[in-house]
Write a protein that holds these residues in place. Structure first.
Motif, PDB file in Angstrom:
ATOM      1  N   ASP A 286       0.832  -1.207   0.000  1.00 30.74           N
ATOM      2  CA  ASP A 286       0.000   0.000   0.000  1.00 30.74           C
ATOM      3  C   ASP A 286       0.867   1.258   0.000  1.00 30.74           C
ATOM      4  N   ASP A 287       1.984   1.229   0.724  1.00 29.46           N
ATOM      5  CA  ASP A 287       2.828   2.413   0.801  1.00 29.46           C
ATOM      6  C   ASP A 287       3.547   2.680  -0.517  1.00 29.46           C
ATOM      7  N   VAL A 288       3.994   1.614  -1.186  1.00 29.80           N
ATOM      8  CA  VAL A 288       4.632   1.803  -2.492  1.00 29.80           C
ATOM      9  C   VAL A 288       3.620   2.358  -3.484  1.00 29.80           C
ATOM     10  N   GLU A 289       2.391   1.867  -3.427  1.00 26.98           N
ATOM     11  CA  GLU A 289       1.346   2.404  -4.300  1.00 26.98           C
ATOM     12  C   GLU A 289       1.126   3.881  -4.019  1.00 26.98           C
ATOM     13  N   ARG A 290       1.106   4.257  -2.728  1.00 29.07           N
ATOM     14  CA  ARG A 290       0.953   5.660  -2.369  1.00 29.07           C
ATOM     15  C   ARG A 290       2.130   6.494  -2.882  1.00 29.07           C
ATOM     16  N   ASP A 319     -10.609  20.840   1.601  1.00 27.61           N
ATOM     17  CA  ASP A 319      -9.977  19.549   1.877  1.00 27.61           C
ATOM     18  C   ASP A 319      -9.314  19.049   0.598  1.00 27.61           C
ATOM     19  N   TYR A 320      -8.577  17.965   0.708  1.00 25.11           N
ATOM     20  CA  TYR A 320      -7.643  17.575  -0.348  1.00 25.11           C
ATOM     21  C   TYR A 320      -7.780  16.091  -0.598  1.00 25.11           C
ATOM     22  N   HIS A 321      -7.886  15.712  -1.872  1.00 25.73           N
ATOM     23  CA  HIS A 321      -7.929  14.293  -2.250  1.00 25.73           C
ATOM     24  C   HIS A 321      -7.087  14.115  -3.500  1.00 25.73           C
ATOM     25  N   SER A 322      -6.209  13.094  -3.506  1.00 26.64           N
ATOM     26  CA  SER A 322      -5.381  12.837  -4.684  1.00 26.64           C
ATOM     27  C   SER A 322      -5.701  11.466  -5.245  1.00 26.64           C
ATOM     28  N   GLY A 323      -5.577  11.335  -6.555  1.00 31.10           N
ATOM     29  CA  GLY A 323      -5.764  10.078  -7.257  1.00 31.10           C
ATOM     30  C   GLY A 323      -4.824  10.015  -8.436  1.00 31.10           C
ATOM     31  N   ASP A 324      -4.960   8.999  -9.266  1.00 29.46           N
ATOM     32  CA  ASP A 324      -4.092   8.874 -10.431  1.00 29.46           C
ATOM     33  C   ASP A 324      -4.371   9.999 -11.415  1.00 29.46           C
ATOM     34  N   GLY A 325      -3.377  10.866 -11.576  1.00 26.08           N
ATOM     35  CA  GLY A 325      -3.492  11.937 -12.563  1.00 26.08           C
ATOM     36  C   GLY A 325      -4.355  13.102 -12.144  1.00 26.08           C
ATOM     37  N   HIS A 326      -4.777  13.168 -10.876  1.00 25.73           N
ATOM     38  CA  HIS A 326      -5.598  14.308 -10.473  1.00 25.73           C
ATOM     39  C   HIS A 326      -5.499  14.556  -8.974  1.00 25.73           C
TER      40      HIS A 326
END
Length: 416
Positions: A286-290, A319-326
């Motif tokens: 999970d940490d490597v994915e993060r 508030d803040y949310h991150s995902g793939d490419g955004h």
């Protein structure tokens, strides 16, 4: 009349092997006998992992050391980008500290405004202000301390450099001879012009060296890559990586007679755990994915810290949310929510980028909400026109200011 014997000798996967689903036996064979190639983003991800995850990833790589190989260009890119990767954390910390300072001042103003409206003893307000400021000071100090502990620019003190030196000694390819190097650069420019993957000089030099090494060894190639863009991957309509680019798969088959597989470092850890034994902890995956997500959105994170000011000028703390490419910044109540979608689409083709952005925005749409899409740089006219036709406002930074499309100005996102 067509040659029937030729038609009968072909199956539906001939020429389309990149679409075959990789199964556990494929992965087992790759880890046991294949050529495991690491890219620059995989090496740099070691700087973004926790020490535990870094230890587990290095341990899994050591279990496959006899199959490991790194193109010379990967290391050239690693050394060029290493100090930037180290300073990236310091830059993000500095921007986070500035954002916290602004939030602190806003909180103090809110406290004083409240104190003006209620019966609060004059001696209590300074005490409460001190509590607020001390809390912010403690958080900023801890961020700075943690960042300083991780940044070791001196190569003699850098544990990542020491670990990689031991892991990859004797496993690094030779650089291309000068004449071949010049020819490869010319070919890279032509491929880039004709939109033949992978794009860019650096990626093509890596690919050229992989082709040569695979032909020399005659082994299937597992490319462990931290990149999530379409240069190496076949992406579905949502931007999810589904396997190697068909063009690259077929080129490797033609040049070296072997197959190409692609895998993210977190997936490599997961398969190593399943096939080689319990060499990693689940939380490390999970940490490597993060860490990879952080690497792929690092420019957007810097952009986000800058864009927070747009919210703060409206007395909003998002508030803040991150995902793939955004990255999504969001503030306000339901029905009056303001959202900023900071994006870096994984597609180079403008229409695909427009569809990807529109799908992302629709996923989070709320009645009465006010959304804007923010790019790190001004997007091309085809992207701007496509999003304008969908009524989606677009912004991008210009120096210390923000520019935007007509819909962004009409909705008040761009005020200058």
């Amino acid at each position: 009349m067509a040659d029937e014997s030729s038609a009968e000798s072909r199956g539906i996967l001939d020429g389309f092997g990149a679409y075959r689903t990789a199964r556990p036996d494929h992965h087992r064979d790759l880890l046991a006998r294949g050529l495991v190639v690491l890219d620059t983003d995989t090496l740099l991800s070691l700087y973004r992992c926790t020490p535990q995850a870094r230890s587990d990833l290095l341990g899994a790589l050591r279990r496959t050391r006899g199959r490991l190989w790194v193109p010379h260009q990967v290391l050239a890119d690693f050394w060029c980008r290493r100090e930037a990767a180290l300073s990236e954390a310091e830059q993000v910390t500095a921007r986070a500290a500035r954002a916290l300072r602004k939030a602190e001042e806003q909180a103090v103003r809110g406290l004083r405004s409240w104190a003006d409206r209620v019966s609060l003893g004059p001696e209590e307000l300074p005490v409460l202000e001190r509590v607020l400021r001390d809390a912010h000071e403690h958080v900023v100090a801890r961020l700075t301390e943690a960042t300083r502990q991780e940044a070791a620019v001196d190569t003699e003190e850098d544990p990542v450099v020491a670990d990689l030196d031991g892991l990859l000694f004797g496993r690094v390819g030779d650089p291309l001879p000068p004449e071949e190097h010049r020819a490869a650069l010319t070919e890279a420019a032509g491929r880039d012009r004709d939109r033949v993957p992978p794009g860019g000089e650096g990626d093509y030099l890596v690919w050229r060296q992989v082709l040569a090494e695979a032909a020399r060894r005659g082994r299937d190639v597992l490319l462990v890559t931290g990149e999530a863009a379409e240069g190496w991957w076949r992406l579905d309509e949502h931007g999810n990586a589904r396997g190697p680019r068909p063009e690259l798969y077929e080129e490797l088959r033609e040049v070296a007679g072997v197959r190409l597989f692609t895998m993210r470092p977190d997936a490599f850890l997961r398969h190593a755990h399943e096939l080689l034994g319990p060499v990693v902890r689940e939380e490390s995956v999970d940490d490597v994915e993060r860490a990879l997500r952080q690497a792929n959105t690092s420019a957007l994170q810097v952009l986000a810290f800058n864009f927070v000011e747009v919210f703060l000028t409206r007395d909003l703390i998002p508030d803040y949310h991150s995902g793939d490419g955004h990255v999504v910044l969001r503030a306000g109540d339901a029905g009056g929510r303001r959202r900023a979608f900071l994006v870096d689409p994984p597609f180079a083709e403008p229409n695909a980028s427009v569809k990807w952005v529109a799908r992302l925005v629709r996923t989070h749409t709320e009645t009465g909400g006010d959304d804007v899409v923010v790019f790190p740089d001004r997007p091309g006219d085809r992207v701007l026109d496509g999003l304008a036709n969908l009524g989606i406002p677009v912004m991008w930074p210009v120096g210390d200011h923000w520019a935007g499309s007509d819909p962004a100005r009409e909705r008040g996102w761009v005020t200058t």
